[in-house]
Enzyme design. Structure first.
Site, PDB file in Angstrom:
ATOM      1  N   LYS A 199      11.112  33.314  62.323  1.00 33.79           N
ATOM      2  CA  LYS A 199      12.029  33.240  63.467  1.00 33.79           C
ATOM      3  C   LYS A 199      11.522  32.282  64.551  1.00 33.79           C
ATOM      4  O   LYS A 199      12.174  32.115  65.575  1.00 33.79           O
ATOM      5  CB  LYS A 199      12.238  34.638  64.068  1.00 33.79           C
ATOM      6  CG  LYS A 199      12.875  35.618  63.059  1.00 33.79           C
ATOM      7  CD  LYS A 199      13.315  36.920  63.695  1.00 33.79           C
ATOM      8  CE  LYS A 199      13.803  37.902  62.642  1.00 33.79           C
ATOM      9  NZ  LYS A 199      14.951  38.702  63.054  1.00 33.79           N
ATOM     10  N   ILE A 236      19.807  36.800  66.943  1.00 31.35           N
ATOM     11  CA  ILE A 236      19.754  36.424  68.365  1.00 31.35           C
ATOM     12  C   ILE A 236      18.389  35.855  68.741  1.00 31.35           C
ATOM     13  O   ILE A 236      18.286  34.790  69.357  1.00 31.35           O
ATOM     14  CB  ILE A 236      20.090  37.645  69.255  1.00 31.35           C
ATOM     15  CG1 ILE A 236      21.458  38.200  68.860  1.00 31.35           C
ATOM     16  CG2 ILE A 236      20.054  37.261  70.725  1.00 31.35           C
ATOM     17  CD1 ILE A 236      21.762  39.585  69.414  1.00 31.35           C
ATOM     18  N   VAL A 237      17.326  36.560  68.346  1.00 34.59           N
ATOM     19  CA  VAL A 237      15.990  36.118  68.786  1.00 34.59           C
ATOM     20  C   VAL A 237      15.638  34.769  68.144  1.00 34.59           C
ATOM     21  O   VAL A 237      15.029  33.911  68.790  1.00 34.59           O
ATOM     22  CB  VAL A 237      14.931  37.216  68.515  1.00 34.59           C
ATOM     23  CG1 VAL A 237      14.541  37.305  67.061  1.00 34.59           C
ATOM     24  CG2 VAL A 237      13.709  37.031  69.390  1.00 34.59           C
ATOM     25  N   ASN A 279      22.486  52.124  63.813  1.00 33.69           N
ATOM     26  CA  ASN A 279      21.149  52.520  63.340  1.00 33.69           C
ATOM     27  C   ASN A 279      20.525  53.518  64.300  1.00 33.69           C
ATOM     28  O   ASN A 279      21.147  53.910  65.285  1.00 33.69           O
ATOM     29  CB  ASN A 279      20.272  51.281  63.155  1.00 33.69           C
ATOM     30  CG  ASN A 279      20.126  50.508  64.450  1.00 33.69           C
ATOM     31  OD1 ASN A 279      19.622  51.026  65.443  1.00 33.69           O
ATOM     32  ND2 ASN A 279      20.608  49.276  64.456  1.00 33.69           N
ATOM     33  N   LYS A 335      43.194  53.154  61.283  1.00 34.18           N
ATOM     34  CA  LYS A 335      42.167  53.986  60.646  1.00 34.18           C
ATOM     35  C   LYS A 335      42.295  53.921  59.125  1.00 34.18           C
ATOM     36  O   LYS A 335      43.396  54.097  58.592  1.00 34.18           O
ATOM     37  CB  LYS A 335      42.337  55.426  61.147  1.00 34.18           C
ATOM     38  CG  LYS A 335      41.199  56.324  60.749  1.00 34.18           C
ATOM     39  CD  LYS A 335      41.432  57.731  61.253  1.00 34.18           C
ATOM     40  CE  LYS A 335      40.509  58.680  60.525  1.00 34.18           C
ATOM     41  NZ  LYS A 335      40.938  60.062  60.629  1.00 34.18           N
TER      42      LYS A 335
HETATM   43  N1  CTP Z   1      16.957  40.480  65.852  1.00 29.69           N
HETATM   44  C1  CTP Z   1      17.918  39.757  66.523  1.00 29.69           C
HETATM   45  N2  CTP Z   1      19.141  39.565  65.969  1.00 29.69           N
HETATM   46  C2  CTP Z   1      19.418  40.044  64.753  1.00 29.69           C
HETATM   47  C3  CTP Z   1      18.454  40.774  64.040  1.00 29.69           C
HETATM   48  C4  CTP Z   1      17.222  40.981  64.629  1.00 29.69           C
HETATM   49  O1  CTP Z   1      17.654  39.322  67.650  1.00 29.69           O
HETATM   50  N3  CTP Z   1      20.602  39.834  64.239  1.00 29.69           N
HETATM   51  C5  CTP Z   1      15.624  40.657  66.449  1.00 29.69           C
HETATM   52  C6  CTP Z   1      15.278  42.074  66.814  1.00 29.69           C
HETATM   53  O2  CTP Z   1      15.675  42.360  68.145  1.00 29.69           O
HETATM   54  C7  CTP Z   1      13.757  42.063  66.645  1.00 29.69           C
HETATM   55  C8  CTP Z   1      13.518  41.067  65.542  1.00 29.69           C
HETATM   56  O3  CTP Z   1      14.674  40.270  65.484  1.00 29.69           O
HETATM   57  O4  CTP Z   1      13.142  41.545  67.792  1.00 29.69           O
HETATM   58  C9  CTP Z   1      13.245  41.666  64.203  1.00 29.69           C
HETATM   59  O5  CTP Z   1      14.356  42.397  63.768  1.00 29.69           O
HETATM   60  P1  CTP Z   1      14.468  42.940  62.290  1.00 29.69           P
HETATM   61  O6  CTP Z   1      15.785  43.609  62.126  1.00 29.69           O
HETATM   62  O7  CTP Z   1      13.245  43.713  61.959  1.00 29.69           O
HETATM   63  O8  CTP Z   1      14.397  41.586  61.515  1.00 29.69           O
HETATM   64  P2  CTP Z   1      15.208  41.114  60.296  1.00 29.69           P
HETATM   65  O9  CTP Z   1      15.091  39.645  60.319  1.00 29.69           O
HETATM   66  O10 CTP Z   1      16.559  41.687  60.315  1.00 29.69           O
HETATM   67  O11 CTP Z   1      14.339  41.702  59.100  1.00 29.69           O
HETATM   68  P3  CTP Z   1      14.607  42.936  58.129  1.00 29.69           P
HETATM   69  O12 CTP Z   1      14.899  42.322  56.836  1.00 29.69           O
HETATM   70  O13 CTP Z   1      13.318  43.696  58.156  1.00 29.69           O
HETATM   71  O14 CTP Z   1      15.758  43.743  58.698  1.00 29.69           O
END
Ligand code: CTP
Length: 412
Positions: A349, A315-316, A217, A296
Site C-alpha cells: 500500500k 482508501i489508505v 464487520n 427488499k
Molecule cells: N483500508 C482502506 N481501504 C480499504 C481497505 C483497507 O483504507 N478499502 C485500510 C484499513 O483502514 C487499514 C489497512 O487498509 O488501515 C489494512 O486493511 P486490511 O483490510 O487489513 O487490508 P486489506 O488490503 O483489505 O487486506 P486483507 O486481505 O487482509 O483484508
C-alpha cells in the site's frame, strides 16, 4: 509540586467536570472550583448523594456560578443539560475527592448514579483524587481497584501522606488543591502534535444489499476513537471520519459520519489538503454488492442466493499514492502471520508505517477495551507495545509517530 513552575495556561477555556463524592475532603472541592476558575477553566459540578452530606449543592452552585448536577433521573436536569450532553461537554473529568467506595464502583464499571454514569459515558480523560483513611487506602481491595483504573488509563492524582481528619497519620489525604490544579493542567500541556492536522478513519463500513440489509464487520471503532482522543490531547487539529459506531466522539475533534467505503473515501479525499498525518484505523469493507436492490429482496424457491461483489476503493493506498501526501499510517488486524502480513501490507500500500495487531486473541479483539500492537515503519524500524488499555496504547502510538514525524521533518 509548585504551581509557579506550572503551565496553568493550558487550563484556559478547558471544560472541567468536577465530580464530588462523599468524604470529609469534599469541603475542599469548593476551593478547588474557585482555583480552577481563577486560571480560566469552565467548571461544572456533579455531586453524589453522599457528597451532599458533607457540603451543600448550594455552596458548589455559588462558587461555580452554574447549576449543580446531582441526579441521573431528574427530568428537569435532563431537559437542561442531560447526562449525555454533560459527558460530551467535558474536556476532562476530575473526581475530587474520590472515596474508596467510588473507586470500587468505577473499577467495576457501575452506572447507578449520575457521576458513575458520566464516567462510563464520556470519552474525555478521567482523573481521580483519592481521599480516605490510611487503612482503607492500604487495603488490598482498594489497591487492586486503583491498579485496575491505572491500567485503563485513569489518572490517579495522589493521595498525600499526613495527618488525617480521623486523627490517623499516613497515606490517604486528598492532594492539596493547588497541586491538583497543577496535575490537571499537566494533562493539557501543549502536546507533541501541536499545530498538526491529523485525519483519522475509524469503525466499520456498511455496504448496502437492499434497503434493509447490508454487509459489515466486527469493528467497534474503539481503537480509532482512542487515537482521535490521543491526537486531540497531543494538541493536533483532528478530523475523525467515522463509520457507524456506538461511541461518543471526542468533543474537540471534527467528526464526519459516513456509512459506506465510498462515502468514507469521498470524505477522506475532501479533507486531505493540509493534513500532516493520516491514520487509517477503519475496518473498511473490501467489497460491496455490485448493485443495490431498490426493494427488499424476497426469498425464492431455489434456497440459495448469490451476491455479486465488487472491490471497494482502497482508501489508505489511494492517500499514500498522492503526489503530495500526509505521513500515512495503516492498520493490519490479523489472525495469523501478524508481522509477515503487516509488512507486506505496508509495502503493497506504499505506507510510511503500519500498526500490526493480533485480533485472534480474546484479550485484544475487536470489541475489547485492550490491545497490544507492533508499529512497523517503512525504514525498517519497529516498536512493540504490550497489552494495555486502548486509550493508553493510543497515546503511546501517537507519541512514537509524532517523534518519527518531527525527526523526519527536521531531517528534510
Ligand atoms: N483500508 C482502506 N481501504 C480499504 C481497505 C483497507 O483504507 N478499502 C485500510 C484499513 O483502514 C487499514 C489497512 O487498509 O488501515 C489494512 O486493511 P486490511 O483490510 O487489513 O487490508 P486489506 O488490503 O483489505 O487486506 P486483507 O486481505 O487482509 O483484508
Amino acid at each position: 509540586m509548585n504551581s509557579s513552575t506550572s503551565n496553568l495556561q493550558s487550563l484556559v477555556s478547558k471544560r472541567v467536570l468536577l465530580g464530588v463524592t462523599g468524604g470529609i475532603a469534599a469541603y475542599k472541592a469548593a476551593e478547588l472550583v474557585r482555583r480552577l476558575i481563577d486560571v480560566g477553566a469552565e467548571v461544572r459540578v456533579v455531586m453524589t448523594a453522599a457528597a451532599q452530606e458533607f457540603i451543600t449543592p448550594l455552596t458548589m452552585q455559588a462558587v461555580s456560578a452554574k447549576p449543580v448536577h446531582t441526579s441521573l433521573l431528574d427530568t428537569d436536569a435532563e431537559a437542561g443539560m442531560g447526562h449525555i450532553e454533560l459527558a460530551r461537554w467535558a474536556d476532562v473529568i476530575l473526581v475530587a475527592p474520590a472515596t474508596a467506595n467510588f473507586l470500587s464502583q468505577l473499577a467495576m464499571g457501575q452506572a447507578h448514579d449520575l457521576l458513575t454514569t458520566l464516567c462510563l459515558a464520556s470519552i474525555a480523560p478521567l482523573a481521580v483524587a483519592p481521599a480516605m483513611n490510611q487503612a482503607m487506602w492500604g487495603n488490598v481491595a482498594t489497591q487492586q481497584n486503583v491498579a485496575k483504573l491505572r491500567e485503563r488509563g485513569v489518572h490517579i492524582f495522589g493521595p498525600d501522606a499526613g495527618q488525617q481528619a480521623c486523627g490517623d497519620i499516613g497515606m490517604g489525604r486528598m492532594l492539596d488543591v493547588l497541586d491538583l490544579r497543577l496535575a490537571l493542567a499537566g494533562l493539557f500541556e501543549v502536546g507533541v502534535l501541536a499545530g498538526k492536522k491529523v485525519l483519522i478513519t475509524a469503525g466499520p463500513t456498511r455496504e448496502a444489499i437492499d434497503p434493509v440489509r447490508y454487509l459489515t464487520n466486527q469493528s467497534s471503532g474503539k481503537m480509532g476513537y482512542a487515537i482521535a482522543q490521543a491526537a486531540v490531547d497531543a494538541g493536533a487539529t483532528v478530523v475523525l471520519v467515522s463509520g457507524p459506531v456506538a461511541l461518543v466522539a471526542p468533543q474537540a475533534a471534527r467528526t464526519l459520519a459516513v456509512i459506506s467505503a465510498e462515502d468514507m473515501r469521498t470524505a477522506v479525499m475532501a479533507e486531505l489538503t493540509g493534513t500532516d498525518l493520516f491514520i487509517a484505523a477503519a475496518a473498511v469493507a473490501d467489497y460491496r454488492p455490485i448493485s443495490v436492490s431498490e426493494s427488499k429482496l424476497k426469498k425464492d424457491a431455489t434456497k440459495t442466493l448469490s451476491l455479486a461483489l465488487i472491490e471497494n476503493p482502497d482508501i489508505v493506498a489511494e492517500v499514500a499514492a498522492q503526489p503530495v501526501r500526509p505521513y500515512t499510517v495503516g492498520f493490519a488486524a490479523e489472525t495469523e502471520n501478524l508481522l509477515g502480513y503487516a509488512q507486506s501490507k505496508l509495502e503493497r500500500k506504499g505506507l510510511d508505517a503500519i500498526v500490526a495487531n493480533d485480533v485472534s486473541s480474546e484479550l485484544g479483539g475487536f470489541n475489547s477495551d485492550q490491545n497490544a500492537a507492533v508499529l512497523l515503519y517503512s525504514d525498517g524500524a519497529s516498536q512493540s507495545f504490550e497489552m494495555q488499555s486502548k486509550s493508553k496504547l493510543a497515546r503511546a502510538l501517537i507519541i512514537d509517530l509524532a517523534s518519527k514525524i518531527n525527526s523526519t521533518c527536521r531531517n528534510q
